[in-house]
Design a protein around this motif. Structure first.
Motif, PDB file in Angstrom:
ATOM      1  N   LEU A 103     -34.567 -99.582  25.038  1.00 13.88           N
ATOM      2  CA  LEU A 103     -33.427-100.499  25.115  1.00 13.88           C
ATOM      3  C   LEU A 103     -33.150-100.929  26.551  1.00 13.88           C
ATOM      4  CD1 LEU A 103     -30.989 -98.773  22.573  1.00 13.88           C
ATOM      5  CD2 LEU A 103     -32.338-100.832  22.209  1.00 13.88           C
ATOM      6  N   SER A 104     -33.328-100.004  27.484  1.00  9.48           N
ATOM      7  CA  SER A 104     -33.109-100.358  28.891  1.00  9.48           C
ATOM      8  C   SER A 104     -34.160-101.344  29.393  1.00  9.48           C
ATOM      9  CB  SER A 104     -33.117 -99.095  29.751  1.00  9.48           C
ATOM     10  OG  SER A 104     -32.085 -98.204  29.369  1.00  9.48           O
ATOM     11  N   SER A 105     -35.385-101.225  28.898  1.00  8.97           N
ATOM     12  CA  SER A 105     -36.425-102.162  29.314  1.00  8.97           C
ATOM     13  C   SER A 105     -36.143-103.577  28.817  1.00  8.97           C
ATOM     14  CB  SER A 105     -37.790-101.699  28.791  1.00  8.97           C
ATOM     15  OG  SER A 105     -37.804-101.677  27.366  1.00  8.97           O
ATOM     16  N   LEU A 106     -35.430-103.687  27.681  1.00 10.04           N
ATOM     17  CA  LEU A 106     -35.066-105.002  27.154  1.00 10.04           C
ATOM     18  C   LEU A 106     -33.729-105.506  27.698  1.00 10.04           C
ATOM     19  CD1 LEU A 106     -36.075-104.579  23.400  1.00 10.04           C
ATOM     20  CD2 LEU A 106     -37.387-105.671  25.228  1.00 10.04           C
ATOM     21  N   LYS A 107     -33.051-104.698  28.514  1.00 11.84           N
ATOM     22  CA  LYS A 107     -31.773-105.074  29.121  1.00 11.84           C
ATOM     23  C   LYS A 107     -30.694-105.323  28.069  1.00 11.84           C
ATOM     24  CE  LYS A 107     -33.826-105.163  33.166  1.00 11.84           C
ATOM     25  NZ  LYS A 107     -33.591-104.086  34.158  1.00 11.84           N
ATOM     26  N   VAL A 108     -30.695-104.535  27.009  1.00 12.28           N
ATOM     27  CA  VAL A 108     -29.697-104.700  25.952  1.00 12.28           C
ATOM     28  C   VAL A 108     -28.770-103.491  25.840  1.00 12.28           C
ATOM     29  CG1 VAL A 108     -31.160-106.232  24.598  1.00 12.28           C
ATOM     30  CG2 VAL A 108     -31.297-103.765  24.217  1.00 12.28           C
ATOM     31  N   LEU A 109     -28.936-102.503  26.696  1.00  9.78           N
ATOM     32  CA  LEU A 109     -28.111-101.300  26.645  1.00  9.78           C
ATOM     33  C   LEU A 109     -27.005-101.415  27.690  1.00  9.78           C
ATOM     34  CD1 LEU A 109     -27.732 -98.549  25.298  1.00  9.78           C
ATOM     35  CD2 LEU A 109     -29.168 -97.555  27.079  1.00  9.78           C
ATOM     36  N   GLN A 110     -25.763-101.529  27.231  1.00 11.69           N
ATOM     37  CA  GLN A 110     -24.614-101.661  28.112  1.00 11.69           C
ATOM     38  C   GLN A 110     -23.733-100.424  27.988  1.00 11.69           C
ATOM     39  OE1 GLN A 110     -22.646-105.287  27.035  1.00 11.69           O
ATOM     40  NE2 GLN A 110     -24.410-106.580  27.495  1.00 11.69           N
ATOM     41  N   ASP A 111     -23.135-100.036  29.103  1.00 11.15           N
ATOM     42  CA  ASP A 111     -22.311 -98.824  29.105  1.00 11.15           C
ATOM     43  C   ASP A 111     -21.065 -98.986  28.236  1.00 11.15           C
ATOM     44  OD1 ASP A 111     -24.124 -97.631  30.788  1.00 11.15           O
ATOM     45  OD2 ASP A 111     -23.039 -98.185  32.627  1.00 11.15           O
ATOM     46  N   ASP A 112     -20.436-100.157  28.272  1.00 11.58           N
ATOM     47  CA  ASP A 112     -19.246-100.376  27.444  1.00 11.58           C
ATOM     48  C   ASP A 112     -19.588-100.300  25.964  1.00 11.58           C
ATOM     49  OD1 ASP A 112     -17.869-100.747  29.784  1.00 11.58           O
ATOM     50  OD2 ASP A 112     -18.003-102.940  29.735  1.00 11.58           O
ATOM     51  N   GLN A 113     -20.695-100.894  25.591  1.00 10.96           N
ATOM     52  CA  GLN A 113     -21.126-100.854  24.196  1.00 10.96           C
ATOM     53  C   GLN A 113     -21.452 -99.424  23.770  1.00 10.96           C
ATOM     54  OE1 GLN A 113     -24.725-103.059  23.509  1.00 10.96           O
ATOM     55  NE2 GLN A 113     -24.293-103.379  21.328  1.00 10.96           N
ATOM     56  N   LEU A 114     -22.049 -98.654  24.667  1.00 14.38           N
ATOM     57  CA  LEU A 114     -22.389 -97.271  24.360  1.00 14.38           C
ATOM     58  C   LEU A 114     -21.130 -96.422  24.196  1.00 14.38           C
ATOM     59  CD1 LEU A 114     -24.784 -95.332  24.062  1.00 14.38           C
ATOM     60  CD2 LEU A 114     -24.639 -94.884  26.508  1.00 14.38           C
ATOM     61  N   LYS A 115     -20.113 -96.644  25.024  1.00 11.39           N
ATOM     62  CA  LYS A 115     -18.868 -95.882  24.912  1.00 11.39           C
ATOM     63  C   LYS A 115     -18.139 -96.197  23.617  1.00 11.39           C
ATOM     64  CE  LYS A 115     -18.108 -95.408  29.897  1.00 11.39           C
ATOM     65  NZ  LYS A 115     -17.212 -95.770  31.035  1.00 11.39           N
ATOM     66  N   VAL A 116     -18.125 -97.473  23.233  1.00 11.02           N
ATOM     67  CA  VAL A 116     -17.479 -97.840  21.970  1.00 11.02           C
ATOM     68  C   VAL A 116     -18.181 -97.180  20.791  1.00 11.02           C
ATOM     69  CG1 VAL A 116     -16.990 -99.774  20.424  1.00 11.02           C
ATOM     70  CG2 VAL A 116     -16.563-100.012  22.869  1.00 11.02           C
ATOM     71  N   ALA A 117     -19.503 -97.150  20.815  1.00 10.63           N
ATOM     72  CA  ALA A 117     -20.254 -96.508  19.729  1.00 10.63           C
ATOM     73  C   ALA A 117     -19.990 -95.001  19.692  1.00 10.63           C
ATOM     74  CB  ALA A 117     -21.745 -96.792  19.892  1.00 10.63           C
ATOM     75  N   GLN A 118     -19.879 -94.371  20.849  1.00 10.97           N
ATOM     76  CA  GLN A 118     -19.601 -92.935  20.898  1.00 10.97           C
ATOM     77  C   GLN A 118     -18.220 -92.618  20.353  1.00 10.97           C
ATOM     78  OE1 GLN A 118     -20.270 -91.878  24.981  1.00 10.97           O
ATOM     79  NE2 GLN A 118     -22.510 -91.898  24.795  1.00 10.97           N
ATOM     80  N   VAL A 119     -17.231 -93.465  20.664  1.00  8.25           N
ATOM     81  CA  VAL A 119     -15.876 -93.250  20.140  1.00  8.25           C
ATOM     82  C   VAL A 119     -15.865 -93.390  18.624  1.00  8.25           C
ATOM     83  CG1 VAL A 119     -13.542 -94.186  20.096  1.00  8.25           C
ATOM     84  CG2 VAL A 119     -14.724 -93.914  22.274  1.00  8.25           C
ATOM     85  N   LYS A 120     -16.559 -94.390  18.087  1.00  5.68           N
ATOM     86  CA  LYS A 120     -16.616 -94.567  16.639  1.00  5.68           C
ATOM     87  C   LYS A 120     -17.296 -93.382  15.954  1.00  5.68           C
ATOM     88  CE  LYS A 120     -16.413 -99.572  16.007  1.00  5.68           C
ATOM     89  NZ  LYS A 120     -17.104-100.760  15.423  1.00  5.68           N
TER      90      LYS A 120
END
Length: 327
Positions: A85-102
């Motif tokens: 995901l990082s190689s495709l530049k689609v992994l964002q920290d805000d998106q990851l935090k929202v997913a972790q909270v859910k």
């Protein structure tokens, strides 16, 4: 000599009796197996809470070698997903935090699953969309469909596959929140009793978790985890804020705010919790009355479609038969 009795789909009465007896025997065996292999659902939850206690205490997860190897394997898989995901530049920290909270609100403690959720959003549309395009346009499995209908089905498959991980997690969050909401008034009553008995806040949470663990396992798990964090975290406010974050309920956020205020200003805890418990019980009664008020409107359609025609046939049927015989 062939049988001359009535048959159903080629089966005689003896065959049907044998088949029903076999099905009944199978059902009894399945019931006996389910009753003999029943497991306590709290064992897995207690094990997860003990792992959390060890993490807060020592910073590592203390477990057996087999469990540790499994965790390492999961981390390796997650690392590969993260790298992709990082190689495709689609992994964002805000998106990851929202997913972790859910995931935390759904009762999933591992934060590694957030990477799997984001990875599923990327991969599922490609796989499902590719299969839909192959079946609709490549193989032309439904040749009688028009162009707009084919495009609509293809677009719907793409959209549904993209939203499928979020819909699954949101469904888990909703079910878990509803299960926790049912036990909040009882939990507050027990907290009042524990506070009046002189127990500390962390001991009161632990006691309530043990008492409500069988009736409301989700709420008992959250209270037990809060008691563990109250014992090990440097700031007690952080433990209450984590509880409000893990549970998507405004009612529980009000309880957390009350607990924080009592910790900060030293206000009486028992009286505040007693007022909150009365409010939650009144709110639960209001929801029950609201559902009861909606019941006549909900029953109108089944009444018209199923009950009234049968009633008309029963009442008017004999009269119609008598009139037809008279004429």
């Amino acid at each position: 000599m062939s049988s001359t009795g009535a048959t159903l789909m080629g089966l005689t009465a003896a065959d049907l009796g044998t088949l029903l007896a076999a099905l009944a025997t199978l059902a009894v065996l399945v019931a006996l197996y389910a009753a003999s292999t029943v497991r306590n659902p709290m064992n897995r939850r207690v094990k997860a809470l003990n792992d959390r206690r060890e993490q807060l205490k020592a910073g590592i997860t203390a477990s057996t070698g087999k469990r540790r190897a499994k965790i390492v394997h999961q981390n390796d898989t997650t690392d590969r997903m993260r790298t992709f995901l990082s190689s495709l530049k689609v992994l964002q920290d805000d998106q990851l935090k929202v997913a972790q909270v859910k995931l935390a609100q759904a009762g999933i403690r591992s934060k590694d699953w957030a990477i799997a959720i984001i990875f599923g959003r990327l991969v599922l549309p490609i796989v499902v969309g590719g299969m839909a395009a192959l079946l609709i346009y490549g193989v032309d499995l439904w040749p009688h469909w028009g162009a707009m209908k084919k495009f609509g089905v293809f677009a719907g498959a793409l959209l549904l596959s993209y939203k499928a991980p979020d819909l699954y997690v949101d469904n888990m969050v909703t079910k878990r929140s509803q299960a926790i909401r049912k036990g909040i008034p009882d939990a507050l009553d027990l907290l009042v009793i524990c506070a009046e008995a002189g127990l500390t806040v962390d001991a009161a949470f632990a006691r309530v978790a043990r008492e409500l663990g069988a009736a409301y396992p989700e709420l008992g798990e959250e209270f037990q985890l809060t008691a563990i964090e109250l014992s090990f975290l440097t700031e007690r406010r952080m433990a209450f804020e984590n509880l409000a974050t893990r549970v998507k309920l405004d009612a529980l956020k009000g309880v957390v705010t009350t607990m924080i205020q009592t910790e900060k200003y030293g206000t009486p805890l028992a009286s505040a919790l007693r007022i909150l418990s009365a409010e939650f019980r009144h709110e639960r009664m209001m929801r029950a009355e609201e559902k009861a008020a909606r019941l006549p409107a909900i029953m109108t359609v089944p009444l018209i479609l199923f009950i009234l025609p049968t009633l008309f046939v029963v009442i008017l049927g004999p009269a119609a038969c008598s009139i037809s015989e008279a004429f």
